[in-house]
Design an enzyme around this catalytic site. Structure first.
Site, PDB file in Angstrom:
ATOM      1  N   ASP A  86       0.750  -1.058   0.056  1.00  0.00           N
ATOM      2  CA  ASP A  86       0.146  -0.042  -0.069  1.00  0.00           C
ATOM      3  C   ASP A  86       0.926   1.189  -0.050  1.00  0.00           C
ATOM      4  O   ASP A  86       2.055   1.059   0.522  1.00  0.00           O
ATOM      5  CB  ASP A  86      -0.832   0.078   1.054  1.00  0.00           C
ATOM      6  CG  ASP A  86      -0.257  -0.041   2.393  1.00  0.00           C
ATOM      7  OD1 ASP A  86       0.734  -0.508   2.784  1.00  0.00           O
ATOM      8  OD2 ASP A  86      -0.942   0.838   3.494  1.00  0.00           O
ATOM      9  N   GLU A 150       0.213  -0.941   5.784  1.00  0.00           N
ATOM     10  CA  GLU A 150       0.852  -0.430   6.669  1.00  0.00           C
ATOM     11  C   GLU A 150       0.753   1.010   6.980  1.00  0.00           C
ATOM     12  O   GLU A 150       1.009   1.727   7.895  1.00  0.00           O
ATOM     13  CB  GLU A 150       2.395  -0.598   6.020  1.00  0.00           C
ATOM     14  CG  GLU A 150       3.525  -0.558   7.130  1.00  0.00           C
ATOM     15  CD  GLU A 150       4.003   0.906   7.206  1.00  0.00           C
ATOM     16  OE1 GLU A 150       4.927   1.218   8.255  1.00  0.00           O
ATOM     17  OE2 GLU A 150       3.674   1.816   6.185  1.00  0.00           O
ATOM     18  N   GLU A 151       0.505   1.912   5.856  1.00  0.00           N
ATOM     19  CA  GLU A 151       0.239   3.172   5.807  1.00  0.00           C
ATOM     20  C   GLU A 151      -1.010   3.823   6.625  1.00  0.00           C
ATOM     21  O   GLU A 151      -1.305   4.600   6.923  1.00  0.00           O
ATOM     22  CB  GLU A 151       0.311   3.835   4.701  1.00  0.00           C
ATOM     23  CG  GLU A 151       1.707   3.505   3.651  1.00  0.00           C
ATOM     24  CD  GLU A 151       2.797   4.299   4.027  1.00  0.00           C
ATOM     25  OE1 GLU A 151       2.851   4.871   5.416  1.00  0.00           O
ATOM     26  OE2 GLU A 151       3.908   4.184   3.571  1.00  0.00           O
ATOM     27  N   ARG A 325       6.246  10.735  18.135  1.00  0.00           N
ATOM     28  CA  ARG A 325       7.162   9.846  17.811  1.00  0.00           C
ATOM     29  C   ARG A 325       7.898   9.425  19.181  1.00  0.00           C
ATOM     30  O   ARG A 325       8.290  10.215  19.997  1.00  0.00           O
ATOM     31  CB  ARG A 325       8.268  10.467  16.894  1.00  0.00           C
ATOM     32  CG  ARG A 325       7.779  10.534  15.495  1.00  0.00           C
ATOM     33  CD  ARG A 325       7.508   9.597  14.651  1.00  0.00           C
ATOM     34  NE  ARG A 325       6.752   9.914  13.536  1.00  0.00           N
ATOM     35  CZ  ARG A 325       6.351   8.992  12.691  1.00  0.00           C
ATOM     36  NH1 ARG A 325       6.660   7.777  12.638  1.00  0.00           N
ATOM     37  NH2 ARG A 325       5.931   9.494  11.337  1.00  0.00           N
TER      38      ARG A 325
HETATM   39  N1  BES Z   1       8.658   3.068   5.549  1.00  0.00           N
HETATM   40  C1  BES Z   1       8.003   3.927   6.457  1.00  0.00           C
HETATM   41  C2  BES Z   1       9.046   4.121   7.900  1.00  0.00           C
HETATM   42  C3  BES Z   1      10.357   4.485   7.598  1.00  0.00           C
HETATM   43  C4  BES Z   1      10.517   5.691   6.891  1.00  0.00           C
HETATM   44  C5  BES Z   1      11.175   4.146   8.565  1.00  0.00           C
HETATM   45  C6  BES Z   1      11.684   6.143   6.611  1.00  0.00           C
HETATM   46  C7  BES Z   1      12.513   4.598   8.635  1.00  0.00           C
HETATM   47  C8  BES Z   1      12.685   5.488   7.621  1.00  0.00           C
HETATM   48  C9  BES Z   1       6.593   3.736   6.909  1.00  0.00           C
HETATM   49  O1  BES Z   1       5.955   3.141   5.530  1.00  0.00           O
HETATM   50  C10 BES Z   1       5.835   4.543   7.247  1.00  0.00           C
HETATM   51  O2  BES Z   1       5.528   5.789   6.633  1.00  0.00           O
HETATM   52  N2  BES Z   1       5.333   4.375   8.628  1.00  0.00           N
HETATM   53  C11 BES Z   1       4.569   5.364   9.193  1.00  0.00           C
HETATM   54  C12 BES Z   1       3.723   4.782  10.404  1.00  0.00           C
HETATM   55  C13 BES Z   1       2.604   4.186  10.218  1.00  0.00           C
HETATM   56  C14 BES Z   1       1.856   3.680  11.508  1.00  0.00           C
HETATM   57  C15 BES Z   1       1.535   5.159   9.592  1.00  0.00           C
HETATM   58  C16 BES Z   1       5.267   6.522   9.812  1.00  0.00           C
HETATM   59  O3  BES Z   1       6.397   6.448  10.152  1.00  0.00           O
HETATM   60  O4  BES Z   1       4.667   7.561   9.752  1.00  0.00           O
HETATM   61 MN    MN Z   2       7.023   1.927   4.221  1.00  0.00          MN
HETATM   62 MN    MN Z   3       5.476   5.069   4.666  1.00  0.00          MN
END
Ligand code: BES
Ligand code: MN
Ligand code: MN
Length: 451
Positions: A86, A150-151, A325
């Site tokens: 996604d 995931e998103e 965070r």
């Molecule tokens: N791939 C990202 C997380 C990420 C990006 C980790 C760059 C390390 C470096 C992931 O798809 C993402 O965007 N995660 C979300 C959290 C989710 C619960 C919506 C985020 O970090 O905002």
């Molecule tokens: Mn990601």
């Molecule tokens: Mn992401």
């Protein structure tokens, strides 16, 4: 042999990835429900074509999970590859220089929503697997679990993991969904932050009012929300929510020193973002601020009149989305609770506030002394000629902590993106070089892991 195979097939690899990127699998937008499923079917078919002995779409209350496996010998170790098909919504569309779901290569980079996060990185694994299959190089069992939520917080994946522990039995989780320091400085992510995502609503009068007739005599909820938000940080850049730092694990002097040894160029950083100065919690470096310190940010704020021209109005309501965070050993549910209490407490008597929680996730730290981590390190040494630097990333992949908790498994975060790839932003991109060298490094990982 691996390098040659990649070189001979790179145009096809890219053409296939482009086909996948054309499917707008935006999990947050119900209008794209069909597209999300199409993207799941697509990767399932590619895994089948590459030679898995089993592949299925596992239905959930939301978007399906793609599960596939190649069991070469049950007595060999098993790697479980996790990723997500996604993508984030593409808006604001007008800021893209080419349409988000019409991938193009510019300056040797693939431009498309999902190019880096995470379709491009998942596809490296599909092609690494193809190469190993075609060349008789699969040295262990491999399972794939590619999700479509995931998103939006991975809620259904959590349930799936809890209910399918036997199916997911493995020795290690391998994920490519993070970033490298740079192509000159390969790195392996050893920590991710957690998340508490909140939404607040501040209500003043029971209806929108004429700002001349009532202005000055009745509280404006947008003004009130702005003051409340402004008070959430103190003059040292610390978050003022009571108890926020209580459980934060402080790094030892040696750990801080190690973290700050990673290459970081402040002037390039500022130049890339067009900012004159950086800002954050006093007493910590940029790498510490994003890697090991907790934060609070407003993600969106709205209310009143935002249409064309001017309308004099004293609005009834103001809203904001606020995320925090988190770092070890903060607990998402606890922080959500602390924030809720704090925000209610700081509300002035002339407004009413409502606080709602969206998704959350726990922070994670991965070991650097495991067989799998050492294999990843050796893979970089072999392919890049450099030892990768361990780094703490600021983003979140909440399922990593859940894998540890539910399956007892550690994760290796072998990501190949760059911070400058504009993930979640307009003009997301992924270097062709990153994509190709990523495939090679993944093949090398398996070789060293199975040794
Ligand atoms: N791939 C990202 C997380 C990420 C990006 C980790 C760059 C390390 C470096 C992931 O798809 C993402 O965007 N995660 C979300 C959290 C989710 C619960 C919506 C985020 O970090 O905002
Ligand atoms: Mn990601
Ligand atoms: Mn992401």
């Amino acid at each position: 042999m691996v390098k040659a195979y990649i070189n001979d097939n790179k145009d096809r690899f890219l053409a296939e990835l482009f086909e996948w990127l054309k499917i707008p699998s935006v999990s947050a937008d119900s209008r794209h429900k069909g597209d999300v499923r199409k993207a799941a079917e697509f990767v399932k078919e590619k895994l089948v074509a590459a030679g898995v002995n089993k592949a299925e779409l596992c239905e959930t209350k939301g978007h399906p999970i793609v599960y596939a496996e190649k069991i070469v010998n049950p007595s060999l170790p098993t790697v479980l590859v996790y990723g997500h098909y996604d993508v984030q919504p593409a808006d604001p569309l007008n800021l893209w220089t080419s349409p988000p779901f019409e991938p193009v290569i510019k300056d040797d980079k693939i431009y498309a929503r999902g190019a880096c996060d995470d379709k491009g990185q998942v596809y490296m694994h599909v092609k690494a697997f193809e190469i190993m299959m075609k060349n008789n190089l699969v040295p262990c069992n491999i399972k794939f679990m590619i999700e479509g939520e995931e998103e939006v917080g991975s809620d259904n994946l959590g349930t799936f993991v809890k209910e399918n522990k036997a199916k997911l039995k493995a020795d290690v989780i391998l994920i490519s969904d993070t970033a490298l320091i740079s192509l000159e400085h390969p790195s392996i992510t050893t920590g991710l932050r957690g998340l508490s995502y909140m939404e607040v609503e501040v209500t003043g009068p029971n209806r929108d009012l004429h700002s001349g007739v009532y202005g000055g005599a009745v509280a404006n909820p947008i003004n009130a929300l702005c003051s409340m938000i402004a008070s959430l940080h103190d003059e040292n850049g610390k978050v003022t929510v009571e108890g926020f730092y209580d459980k934060v694990a402080e790094l030892s002097a040696a750990e801080r020193e190690a973290l700050n040894r990673a290459p970081f160029n402040l002037s390039n950083y500022k130049k890339d973002l067009d900012i004159n100065e950086i800002k954050g919690e006093n007493g910590y470096s940029t790498l510490e601020r994003t890697g090991v310190r907790p934060t609070l940010d407003v993600n969106g704020i709205w209310g009143g009149y935002t249409g064309e021209g001017a309308k004099t109005v004293l609005p009834s309501k103001a809203h904001a989305k606020i995320s925090m965070r988190l770092v070890p050993n903060q607990v998402s549910a606890e922080i959500t609770e602390l924030f809720t209490k704090h925000f209610q407490k700081i509300a002035p008597p002339y407004v009413k506030v409502k606080v709602m929680a969206h998704h959350g996730g726990e922070p994670a730290v991965t070991p650097t002394n495991s067989t799998a981590f050492k294999a990843a390190s050796k893979a970089f040494e072999e392919v890049w000629g450099k030892t990768p630097i361990p780094t703490r990333d600021g983003g979140s992949i909440p399922i990593v902590a859940l894998f540890k908790q539910e399956l007892g498994l550690d994760t290796v975060l072998m990501g190949f993106g760059l911070d400058s790839d504009a993930i979640h932003s307009p003009n997301e991109h992924f270097g062709v070089k990153n994509f190709l060298i990523g495939i090679e490094t993944i093949v090398a990982f398996y070789k060293h892991f199975a040794k």
